[in-house]
Scaffold this motif. Structure first.
Motif, mmCIF file in Angstrom:
data_model
loop_
_atom_site.group_PDB
_atom_site.id
_atom_site.type_symbol
_atom_site.label_atom_id
_atom_site.label_comp_id
_atom_site.label_asym_id
_atom_site.label_seq_id
_atom_site.Cartn_x
_atom_site.Cartn_y
_atom_site.Cartn_z
ATOM 1 N N THR A 12 -14.240 -27.653 -10.178
ATOM 2 C CA THR A 12 -15.133 -28.694 -10.681
ATOM 3 C C THR A 12 -14.923 -28.890 -12.186
ATOM 4 O OG1 THR A 12 -16.777 -27.978 -9.059
ATOM 5 C CG2 THR A 12 -17.568 -29.373 -10.847
ATOM 6 N N PRO A 13 -14.832 -30.146 -12.643
ATOM 7 C CA PRO A 13 -14.772 -30.372 -14.089
ATOM 8 C C PRO A 13 -16.151 -30.182 -14.702
ATOM 9 C CG PRO A 13 -14.704 -32.464 -12.943
ATOM 10 C CD PRO A 13 -14.723 -31.392 -11.890
ATOM 11 N N VAL A 14 -16.198 -29.525 -15.848
ATOM 12 C CA VAL A 14 -17.468 -29.223 -16.511
ATOM 13 C C VAL A 14 -17.347 -29.542 -18.005
ATOM 14 C CG1 VAL A 14 -19.117 -27.391 -17.047
ATOM 15 C CG2 VAL A 14 -17.907 -27.365 -14.867
ATOM 16 N N ARG A 15 -18.303 -30.314 -18.522
ATOM 17 C CA ARG A 15 -18.309 -30.611 -19.959
ATOM 18 C C ARG A 15 -18.698 -29.345 -20.714
ATOM 19 N NH1 ARG A 15 -18.633 -35.078 -23.081
ATOM 20 N NH2 ARG A 15 -19.141 -36.450 -21.359
ATOM 21 N N GLN A 16 -17.961 -29.060 -21.774
ATOM 22 C CA GLN A 16 -18.263 -27.931 -22.633
ATOM 23 C C GLN A 16 -19.164 -28.432 -23.753
ATOM 24 O OE1 GLN A 16 -16.587 -24.508 -22.038
ATOM 25 N NE2 GLN A 16 -17.115 -25.743 -20.263
ATOM 26 N N ASP A 17 -20.446 -28.173 -23.649
ATOM 27 C CA ASP A 17 -21.416 -28.710 -24.594
ATOM 28 C C ASP A 17 -21.251 -28.166 -26.012
ATOM 29 O OD1 ASP A 17 -22.626 -30.342 -22.697
ATOM 30 O OD2 ASP A 17 -23.944 -28.732 -22.027
ATOM 31 N N LYS A 20 -17.585 -30.858 -28.889
ATOM 32 C CA LYS A 20 -17.660 -32.278 -28.578
ATOM 33 C C LYS A 20 -16.386 -32.747 -27.858
ATOM 34 C CE LYS A 20 -18.461 -36.768 -30.609
ATOM 35 N NZ LYS A 20 -18.615 -37.565 -31.784
ATOM 36 N N GLU A 21 -16.568 -33.575 -26.826
ATOM 37 C CA GLU A 21 -15.451 -34.153 -26.067
ATOM 38 C C GLU A 21 -14.512 -33.084 -25.508
ATOM 39 O OE1 GLU A 21 -15.253 -37.490 -25.393
ATOM 40 O OE2 GLU A 21 -17.163 -37.633 -26.430
ATOM 41 N N SER A 22 -15.073 -31.995 -25.002
ATOM 42 C CA SER A 22 -14.258 -30.906 -24.489
ATOM 43 C C SER A 22 -14.624 -30.625 -23.037
ATOM 44 C CB SER A 22 -14.492 -29.656 -25.337
ATOM 45 O OG SER A 22 -13.703 -28.593 -24.879
ATOM 46 N N TRP A 23 -13.610 -30.360 -22.224
ATOM 47 C CA TRP A 23 -13.815 -30.114 -20.791
ATOM 48 C C TRP A 23 -13.212 -28.792 -20.367
ATOM 49 C CZ3 TRP A 23 -16.838 -33.309 -18.041
ATOM 50 C CH2 TRP A 23 -17.120 -34.549 -18.622
ATOM 51 N N ALA A 24 -13.791 -28.217 -19.324
ATOM 52 C CA ALA A 24 -13.242 -27.030 -18.683
ATOM 53 C C ALA A 24 -13.213 -27.306 -17.184
ATOM 54 C CB ALA A 24 -14.108 -25.804 -18.975
ATOM 55 N N VAL A 25 -12.537 -26.438 -16.462
ATOM 56 C CA VAL A 25 -12.505 -26.524 -15.004
ATOM 57 C C VAL A 25 -13.003 -25.183 -14.481
ATOM 58 C CG1 VAL A 25 -11.048 -26.821 -12.975
ATOM 59 C CG2 VAL A 25 -10.597 -28.171 -15.038
ATOM 60 N N GLU A 26 -13.971 -25.251 -13.582
ATOM 61 C CA GLU A 26 -14.555 -24.043 -13.008
ATOM 62 C C GLU A 26 -14.312 -24.007 -11.512
ATOM 63 O OE1 GLU A 26 -18.667 -23.935 -14.141
ATOM 64 O OE2 GLU A 26 -18.176 -23.436 -16.212
ATOM 65 N N ALA A 27 -14.181 -22.798 -10.988
ATOM 66 C CA ALA A 27 -13.999 -22.584 -9.555
ATOM 67 C C ALA A 27 -15.347 -22.273 -8.929
ATOM 68 C CB ALA A 27 -13.023 -21.449 -9.305
ATOM 69 N N THR A 28 -15.719 -23.064 -7.971
ATOM 70 C CA THR A 28 -17.014 -22.909 -7.322
ATOM 71 C C THR A 28 -17.150 -21.574 -6.605
ATOM 72 O OG1 THR A 28 -16.928 -25.279 -6.948
ATOM 73 C CG2 THR A 28 -18.654 -24.084 -5.806
ATOM 74 N N ASP A 29 -16.083 -21.137 -5.922
ATOM 75 C CA ASP A 29 -16.156 -19.939 -5.092
ATOM 76 C C ASP A 29 -15.466 -18.720 -5.694
ATOM 77 O OD1 ASP A 29 -17.513 -21.477 -3.226
ATOM 78 O OD2 ASP A 29 -15.701 -21.977 -2.117
ATOM 79 N N SER A 30 -15.205 -18.732 -6.996
ATOM 80 C CA SER A 30 -14.530 -17.613 -7.643
ATOM 81 C C SER A 30 -15.556 -16.683 -8.284
ATOM 82 C CB SER A 30 -13.579 -18.147 -8.718
ATOM 83 O OG SER A 30 -13.073 -17.090 -9.487
ATOM 84 N N PRO A 31 -15.291 -15.377 -8.273
ATOM 85 C CA PRO A 31 -16.221 -14.447 -8.922
ATOM 86 C C PRO A 31 -16.382 -14.747 -10.417
ATOM 87 C CG PRO A 31 -14.569 -13.246 -7.656
ATOM 88 C CD PRO A 31 -14.189 -14.696 -7.626
ATOM 89 N N THR A 32 -15.300 -15.144 -11.082
ATOM 90 C CA THR A 32 -15.396 -15.445 -12.505
ATOM 91 C C THR A 32 -15.916 -16.855 -12.734
ATOM 92 O OG1 THR A 32 -13.128 -16.252 -12.597
ATOM 93 C CG2 THR A 32 -13.480 -13.924 -13.075
ATOM 94 N N PHE A 44 -12.531 -36.938 -19.220
ATOM 95 C CA PHE A 44 -13.122 -36.541 -17.941
ATOM 96 C C PHE A 44 -12.149 -36.836 -16.803
ATOM 97 C CE2 PHE A 44 -15.972 -37.606 -14.268
ATOM 98 C CZ PHE A 44 -16.310 -36.302 -13.977
ATOM 99 N N ALA A 45 -11.378 -37.924 -16.910
ATOM 100 C CA ALA A 45 -10.374 -38.247 -15.883
ATOM 101 C C ALA A 45 -9.323 -37.137 -15.787
ATOM 102 C CB ALA A 45 -9.715 -39.587 -16.192
ATOM 103 N N ASP A 46 -8.903 -36.580 -16.929
ATOM 104 C CA ASP A 46 -7.955 -35.467 -16.930
ATOM 105 C C ASP A 46 -8.570 -34.252 -16.214
ATOM 106 O OD1 ASP A 46 -6.064 -36.899 -18.506
ATOM 107 O OD2 ASP A 46 -7.065 -36.230 -20.340
ATOM 108 N N ALA A 47 -9.803 -33.945 -16.553
ATOM 109 C CA ALA A 47 -10.494 -32.800 -15.956
ATOM 110 C C ALA A 47 -10.669 -32.987 -14.453
ATOM 111 C CB ALA A 47 -11.850 -32.589 -16.625
ATOM 112 N N ARG A 48 -11.000 -34.207 -14.042
ATOM 113 C CA ARG A 48 -11.147 -34.509 -12.608
ATOM 114 C C ARG A 48 -9.840 -34.300 -11.862
ATOM 115 N NH1 ARG A 48 -13.466 -39.569 -13.597
ATOM 116 N NH2 ARG A 48 -11.479 -40.410 -12.956
ATOM 117 N N LEU A 49 -8.731 -34.786 -12.440
ATOM 118 C CA LEU A 49 -7.427 -34.645 -11.802
ATOM 119 C C LEU A 49 -7.033 -33.180 -11.676
ATOM 120 C CD1 LEU A 49 -4.920 -35.996 -10.622
ATOM 121 C CD2 LEU A 49 -4.017 -36.160 -12.945
#
Length: 93
Positions: A12-17, A20-32, A44-49
């Protein structure tokens, strides 16, 4: 067949609050839960892809097999070769 060692999806793409204007990608089912930080300048389009990568990889493997079995006769057709090349790139081959 090479076994992938990436963090399993879904991602899932997640905005890094805190940046500013920074994104991360998180794994829904990962322990970390963390896949990676995209840094400043990515949209956001980059993060989504990037977040769609695990599902795209699995879908392309299925599509490549279907294309191969339906359209390739004595040699692989161009779409099959293109799909196989993308899969190999994703697998680090």
């Amino acid at each position: 067949c090479k076994i992938m060692s990436h963090t399993p999806g879904p991602w899932t793409p997640v905005r890094q609050d805190h940046v500013k204007e920074s994104w991360a990608v998180e794994a829904t089912d990962s322990p970390t839960g963390y896949v990676g930080h995209l840094g400043v300048g990515f949209s956001f389009a980059d993060a989504r892809l990037i977040a769609a990568a695990p599902e795209l990889y699995e879908a392309l493997k299925v599509a490549e097999q279907a294309i191969h079995s339906e359209y390739c006769t004595s040699k692989c057709c161009a779409p099959c070769l293109q799909a196989a090349a993308a899969i190999a790139k994703a697998e680090g081959r």
